[in-house]
Scaffold this motif. Sequence first.
Motif, mmCIF file in Angstrom:
data_model
loop_
_atom_site.group_PDB
_atom_site.id
_atom_site.type_symbol
_atom_site.label_atom_id
_atom_site.label_comp_id
_atom_site.label_asym_id
_atom_site.label_seq_id
_atom_site.Cartn_x
_atom_site.Cartn_y
_atom_site.Cartn_z
ATOM 1 N N LEU A 58 0.826 -1.208 0.000
ATOM 2 C CA LEU A 58 0.000 0.000 0.000
ATOM 3 C C LEU A 58 0.865 1.264 0.000
ATOM 4 C CD1 LEU A 58 -2.899 1.076 0.128
ATOM 5 C CD2 LEU A 58 -2.717 1.035 2.623
ATOM 6 N N ALA A 59 2.003 1.191 0.673
ATOM 7 C CA ALA A 59 2.899 2.359 0.680
ATOM 8 C C ALA A 59 3.524 2.575 -0.690
ATOM 9 C CB ALA A 59 3.969 2.160 1.749
ATOM 10 N N ASP A 60 3.834 1.462 -1.395
ATOM 11 C CA ASP A 60 4.438 1.580 -2.723
ATOM 12 C C ASP A 60 3.411 1.774 -3.818
ATOM 13 O OD1 ASP A 60 6.870 1.212 -1.529
ATOM 14 O OD2 ASP A 60 6.875 -0.984 -1.818
ATOM 15 N N PHE A 61 2.098 1.685 -3.562
ATOM 16 C CA PHE A 61 1.056 1.773 -4.590
ATOM 17 C C PHE A 61 0.900 3.235 -5.054
ATOM 18 C CE2 PHE A 61 -3.433 2.338 -5.738
ATOM 19 C CZ PHE A 61 -3.496 1.466 -6.803
ATOM 20 N N GLN A 62 0.741 3.325 -6.398
ATOM 21 C CA GLN A 62 0.539 4.643 -7.014
ATOM 22 C C GLN A 62 -0.771 4.611 -7.790
ATOM 23 O OE1 GLN A 62 3.881 5.579 -9.434
ATOM 24 N NE2 GLN A 62 5.304 5.801 -7.686
#
Length: 379
Positions: A307-311
Amino acid sequence: MALFTLATMAETTEDGKFDTDKKRLVELVEDLKRYNAAQQAEIDMFERYISRLDPQTQSESFETASQMEMATSPGRKTKVRTPERQQLLTPEQKCDIAKSMHKQMTQDLRRAKLHSERELDNYKATLEENDIHLAEVKKECCQFDRDIGKALRDKKCVTMSAEKVIKYIEDKVKAKENLIEKLHQKNAGLLAYKKKLQIQLKQQEEMGEGLTALDFEQLKFGNMKCRKRLDEQNLKHMELKLLAGKTLHVLNSEKEKLQTLTLESDVLSSDIALRTKLLVKMEEETKQAEKERNKAEALNRKLRGQLADFQVPHVLQYIKVKESHSQLQKSIREWERKVEIGEMSLKTYTKSWDKLRIAAGARPIPARLAAIDAGLYGF
């Protein structure tokens, strides 16, 4: 009297009453026999009674009998009876004789019973002695067979067995002599002890003959002391009995308490066992929950990293993707419709083809082969 009756009976037979007189004669003879038997029994009893008495008592009994007979005839003068005249016994004398004979017979029976019991005890003692002797003989036979019989059965050691037999017999004789000496010594000791006791008994009897009033007073004083001590001991005994009753009551109550406590302890022990089982199960469940929690935390960390790496893509790109997706779904529906139409046409063609083949006289194609052909041709 009997001769007179017999004579009258003989006269009546001449008159023709033979049968009835014969019956009366038989009855009279039977009555005489019974009377003679009773008199003979009385005579025998009196003879036995006289044989048991002393000569002095016999003369006294005769004198008393003559005096009673003279006294029972009032109005007559007392006359000296000659010994030739028969002296009859009165019923009281007969009763006394019968009582004395009964008493004497009971004494004789008691003596005979004691004698028979003594003889029976002697026979029992002899039987026990014989049984003991038989057991000893059997024991000796077993020992002889064990020690020497085996050697005698072996033919190789005959001389050795003869020496063993002689030695065995000598040892047994010595053992018997030692036992006899021991028994003689024991018997001598018992005889000496018996003489000592007899001497002590004589001394006590002599001392008892020479007792004085002072000795009696001392004995009374000692008796009083002994009674006082006995009363004190009885009181102590009663107190101890009461104390024992109280202690028994307390013991019973304590036993009941112990029983209830043991039952409670059993219940508690079973409860503790169940609780321990539940605790073990809960510990296992906590371990399993800890493992699942660790897995969930790892998955959560992974998802948070994703979720932190999702764009988020651009809106126009999302619209284009959505439109392409709807176009693909539409094309899929069209192709599915075409497939359904093709299957329907295939079914109609196969039916018509089967009809033509049947009309031509050929066999119909199985459904499996038809499906294969359809698959090959892409229908």
